[in-house]
Design an enzyme around this catalytic site. Structure first.
Site, short mmCIF file in Angstrom:
data_model
loop_
_atom_site.label_atom_id
_atom_site.label_comp_id
_atom_site.label_asym_id
_atom_site.label_seq_id
_atom_site.Cartn_x
_atom_site.Cartn_y
_atom_site.Cartn_z
N LYS A 65 0.81 -1.23 0.00
CA LYS A 65 0.00 0.00 0.00
C LYS A 65 0.84 1.27 0.00
CE LYS A 65 -3.95 -2.32 1.83
NZ LYS A 65 -4.92 -2.57 2.86
N ASN A 86 -5.13 2.07 -1.52
CA ASN A 86 -5.53 0.68 -1.84
C ASN A 86 -6.34 0.60 -3.14
OD1 ASN A 86 -7.99 1.75 -0.86
ND2 ASN A 86 -8.69 -0.30 -0.35
N ASP A 101 -10.09 1.66 2.39
CA ASP A 101 -10.09 0.82 3.60
C ASP A 101 -10.66 1.59 4.78
OD1 ASP A 101 -8.89 -1.47 2.55
OD2 ASP A 101 -6.87 -0.74 2.95
#
Ligand code: NDP
Length: 266
Positions: A65, A86, A101
């Site tokens: 990430k 992400n 996320d």
């Protein structure tokens, strides 16, 4: 018809449920997309691989990430602040990066604790980093507990109350979250039992970001009669938001959620 190609990059990635979720959603809304998985060992090659595969967009999972963040030409303001991406979409000749996320996790937390409250994160990795910021901005009080000191530095600099096992004296948490990978491939708890007993003394529930199994942490919380939630809903909601970016915010989020939930159940 030419299909647009999407993948999830990670290492390992064979366990990922993202392909079945996104492909179900493409089918439901009639979008010409196809989503696969790509095991990428060297995260620094992410940008090259994106173009080599001719992708329209991608998701990125552990451990890439931060590489994903560096691979982008343009970042949305939240991804920029938390340093983790992400979701990437190729748009206007640029790689544009987002973090879904954290808003995905926030949505899950709101189902258990809708009006703010005190939350303990166990774990101080990339996921804890982005989610702690969005929670604080949404009115929650967040404290961090990690087994070692190293990764706590950035949280301390950001003004979060932080503990290691030795220094832990926090209490009064409404929700305790396992933000580590403990329980993913082993049967370990994210912290010693004495610490969990203290952390959970006033809690109404726990969340484990690990998905797809009844982890030791969830089992431990159940023995105390607490509400539990695994990482499935976080996975679902981050996916819905990513899909929304992939398809230019054109479809109803409830429709996407419905299709992805079905995909996850297969
Ligand atoms: P990182 O590798 O960045 O961080 C891992 C953190 O967990 C570190 O703080 C590490 O401590 C700690 N840790 C690892 N193993 C243990 C253990 N056995 N006991 C105690 N602490 C441990 O990971 P991420 O933040 O990227 O991801 C964390 C978890 O979140 C993963 O399991 C990932 O799969 C999951 N996740 C789930 C999502 C979902 O949609 N459900 C979305 C994103 C992530 P130390 O600093 O001491 O090494």
């Amino acid at each position: 018809m030419n299909r647009e190609l999407f993948v999830i990059f990670g290492d390992p990635v064979s366990h990922s449920k993202s392909p079945v979720m996104h492909n179900m959603a493409f089918k439901r809304v009639g979008y010409p997309g196809c989503y696969g998985r790509y095991r990428l060992e060297d995260g620094s090659k992410l940008r090259d691989m994106f173009f080599k595969l001719g992708l329209r967009g991608c998701n990125i999972t552990v451990p890439h990430k931060e590489y994903a963040y560096k691979a982008c030409d343009k970042l949305d303001s939240f991804a920029k602040r938390v340093g983790a991406v992400n979701t990437i979409i190729y748009k206007e000749n640029q790689l544009q990066g987002y973090n879904t996320d954290a808003p995905g996790f926030l949505k899950v937390l709101k189902t258990m604790l809708p009006n703010g409250g005190k939350v303990l994160f166990i774990g101080a990795g990339g996921t804890a980093q982005s989610t702690s910021v969005i929670l604080r901005e949404s009115g929650y009080e967040v404290e961090i507990l990690n087994r070692s000191e190293g990764r706590l530095k950035q949280f301390i600099e950001n003004g979060f109350e932080c503990y290691t096992y030795d220094s832990f004296n926090g209490d009064g948490y409404d929700i305790v979250v396992n933000m580590t990978s403990a329980g993913l491939k082993d049967d370990s708890l994210p912290a010693p039992k004495e610490i969990l007993n203290r952390a959970l003394s006033k809690a109404i529930g726990v969340i484990d970001v690990v998905y797809g199994s009844n982890t030791p942490f969830l089992e431990f919380a159940k023995t105390k009669g607490l509400k539990t939630k695994d990482g499935g809903d976080m996975l679902l909601y981050q996916g819905v938001l990513a899909f929304n970016y992939f398809t230019n915010e054109k479809y109803d989020l409830k429709d996407i959620e419905y299709a992805m939930r079905y995909g996850l159940s297969l």
